[in-house]
Design an enzyme around this catalytic site. Structure first.
Site, PDB file in Angstrom:
ATOM      1  CD  GLU A 117       9.954  37.719   9.835  1.00  0.00           C
ATOM      2  OE1 GLU A 117       8.868  37.248   8.412  1.00  0.00           O
ATOM      3  OE2 GLU A 117      10.473  38.658   9.838  1.00  0.00           O
ATOM      4  CG  HIS A 156       5.041  37.724   7.360  1.00  0.00           C
ATOM      5  ND1 HIS A 156       4.254  39.293   6.873  1.00  0.00           N
ATOM      6  CD2 HIS A 156       5.867  38.789   7.929  1.00  0.00           C
ATOM      7  CE1 HIS A 156       4.664  39.917   7.622  1.00  0.00           C
ATOM      8  NE2 HIS A 156       6.072  39.780   8.696  1.00  0.00           N
ATOM      9  CG  HIS A 189      -0.471  36.137   4.674  1.00  0.00           C
ATOM     10  ND1 HIS A 189      -1.193  37.438   4.450  1.00  0.00           N
ATOM     11  CD2 HIS A 189      -2.149  35.595   4.049  1.00  0.00           C
ATOM     12  CE1 HIS A 189      -2.388  37.488   4.420  1.00  0.00           C
ATOM     13  NE2 HIS A 189      -2.530  36.544   3.432  1.00  0.00           N
TER      14      HIS A 189
END
Length: 596
Positions: free
Chosen positions: A388, A391, A394
């Site tokens: 997570e 993500h 990103h």
């Protein structure tokens, strides 16, 4: 925090800080009213989108409305997820959803109106310096223009939308509501009803009779409905063929790849390259057979753990430190943001009464991302944290380096950053493990990720391609033909060491992803791209890290395939899949060495 407490009892240091998004409900209400006012400006542009000034103004307004609506929606839903039983945030979530629908409807005139212009007029707008910021948006509109029909035809296709959803809806009702499975005996000899949720638990049982009984009962149940389920899947394929033909695409597969601008070779390379590396899968099956001490390896032996549960108790603070240390190869720029994220209220850590289950990373442009966890003190939760945060990083780096319109990355790219973090964490743990049992546990965990995410999803992708090709060639898809194709693929992928039970021929009937056609390949390509990135970063150091950070900062400012290529992973070639396979081979070598 081990016991499940009420939300009000969760200490502040374990909660995310949603005040960074909206300090209070009054601020949310104020922004909601601003969006409602902004929506009243849109009708002034109806019928006027034929010149650079109007188009520039409407795009700027579209971005402003969308950004505010996204912030409202994200906040309301994350507050709702803190405690799903809290009526205040149930209501706020509903209010945000209704606003989102209203926003989408209000903005829906923009694309069709611009696409009504001729190709020459569109090209002039693309070349207009006044619209330089929106050049990519307009180029994408021009790219889709050959597949957009007249206003009347588009309205007709829109009305057919509900009919188009029917195969998936019917499958969902059969699979989740109407299908009833028999009772089987568990390890204690008690009769227990088989369900979707219990199926994998039964397949993980150390008692082989339990595994076999669950497997046979599962596929016997689907077998009784094979004609209905084959007709439902065939109807979904016919729907795809209808839309591909109506929208002038060469095939249903090419239609599905068009949105992300993915070349057909990406799909075919994946299948062909995995075929080349099937001997690795066969080696893993031989190893599984050996470790389980079986005369014959059956399909129901694929999920039973190869190592007795190895209990790694890992507190959240330990998980955080290990994840941070494992990501050192990504360099100080990445680590400084990650360090800050751990201390700045990005993460909602522990379970509480009413909290949404699972884990995710989410957020809105202009504020840092957020991560919802339900942390347990185990290895799986540590990998979830790494995933997570991949993500979240990103999203953070995309938002920090791109304007709102171009910050959002595609689903094709979404799993790369999260899976790369898991690959680096695995590499870190393996290099530092001196306990043979722990190392064996980690290696089998990793090998099974390759088996399920790369090999199995590629097999699904190949099945989808075969059955669509047959339908496009005018062949009918009977339960017998679907089962024969599926059975042969299992024989091919698992190899001679596996006794491929006939029952597995019905597995096609229970895969819900086949109703979201040509989606599963993204799991395999994402995993392969991430593994390739990890290999480059560990082998090359800074040059590869800089390319990778460039990827994270790109958002959606180019087509997915181009963003990856600039970063050193060219998915239009077989190389990233070969890179992933070389890592899998290394895992197998280590496993074989440990189990001599």
């Amino acid at each position: 925090m081990n016991q499940v407490v009420k939300r009000s009892e969760v200490p502040q240091e374990y909660r995310w800080r949603l005040e960074d998004l909206f300090p209070d409900s009054a601020a949310w209400d104020k922004e909601y009213e601003e969006v409602k006012k902004l929506l009243t400006k849109l009708p002034a542009y109806h019928g006027k989108l034929n010149n650079a000034a109007s188009i520039k103004a409407v795009f700027a307004l579209e971005d402003e409305i969308s950004l505010h609506a996204e912030r409202l929606y994200v906040y309301a839903n994350m507050k709702h997820h803190e405690d799903m039983a809290d009526p205040t945030y149930q209501a706020l979530s509903d209010k945000a959803k209704k606003l989102s629908v209203e926003v989408n409807e209000s903005l829906s005139f923009i694309t069709p109106e611009i696409l009504a212009l001729s190709e020459d007029e569109l090209r002039k707008l693309i070349a207009d310096p006044e619209l330089s910021f929106y050049k990519r948006t307009l180029e994408e509109m021009l790219r889709t223009k050959p597949h957009v029909l007249s206003k009347t035809e588009e309205a007709l296709l829109a009305q057919a939308g509900n009919i188009a959803q029917a195969p998936g809806t019917i499958f969902g009702m059969i699979n989740n509501a109407d299908m009833k499975f028999p009772k089987i005996k568990n390890e204690q000899g008690e009769e227990v009803e088989l369900t979707h949720g219990r199926y994998i638990q039964f397949l993980e049982s150390r008692d082989r009779n339990v595994r076999r009984s669950a497997f046979e009962a599962m596929y016997a149940t689907y077998g009784k409905l094979k004609n209905t389920l084959a007709s439902t899947l065939a109807a979904n394929i016919n729907k795809n063929l209808f839309y591909a033909k109506a929208r002038k695409y060469p095939s249903a597969l090419e239609m599905s790849l068009f949105g992300d601008h993915i070349p057909l070779t990406v799909y075919t390379n994946l299948i062909d390259t995995i075929h080349e590396h099937l001997p690795l899968m066969h080696r893993y099956m031989a190893l599984r057979k050996k470790l389980l001490k079986l005369d014959e390896l059956h399909m129901y032996d694929l999920f039973v753990p190869l190592v007795e549960q190895y209990d790694m108790k890992i507190t959240f603070d330990e998980a955080k430190k290990t994840v941070f240390d494992s990501l050192q190869p990504l360099g100080e720029e990445y680590l400084s943001v990650l360090r800050d994220s751990f201390e700045s209220g990005w993460i909602d850590i522990y379970e509480n009464e009413g909290k949404r289950s699972g884990a995710y990373s989410w957020g809105a442009y202009g504020t840092h991302p957020y991560v919802l966890l339900n942390h347990k003190d185990n290895l799986n939760s540590m990998f979830t944290l790494a995933h997570e945060m991949g993500h979240a990083m990103h999203s953070y780096l995309s938002d920090a380096n791109q304007e709102y319109r171009y910050a959002q990355y595609t689903i094709f790219l979404a799993e790369v950053a999260s899976t790369l973090n898991e690959a680096l964490l695995m590499d870190y743990l393996l290099k530092r493990s001196d306990d043979p049992k722990q190392k064996l546990y980690l290696l089998t965990y990793y090998a099974d990720q390759f088996r399920t995410t790369v090999f199995r999803q590629t097999m699904f992708a190949e099945f989808e391609k075969i059955i669509h090709d047959k339908a496009e060639a005018g062949e009918s898809l009977t339960p017998q033909s679907l089962s024969a194709i599926y059975y042969d693929l299992n024989k091919k992928y698992y190899g001679d060491v596996m006794t491929v039970d006939q029952d597995i021929e019905m597995e096609w009937a229970r895969i819900p992803h086949f109703y979201t056609s040509f989606y599963v390949y993204k799991y395999a390509t994402g995993f392969s791209a991430a593994t390739s990135f990890a290999k480059q970063i560990l082998d090359e150091g800074d040059p590869a890290v800089n390319r990778y950070l460039g990827f994270l900062k790109s958002g959606g400012n180019d087509y997915s395939i181009n963003i990856l290529k600039k970063a050193g992973v060219d998915m239009s070639t077989p190389q990233p899949i070969r890179d992933a396979m070389s890592v899998f081979e290394d895992v197998l070598n280590q496993l074989e060495e440990l189990t001599k």
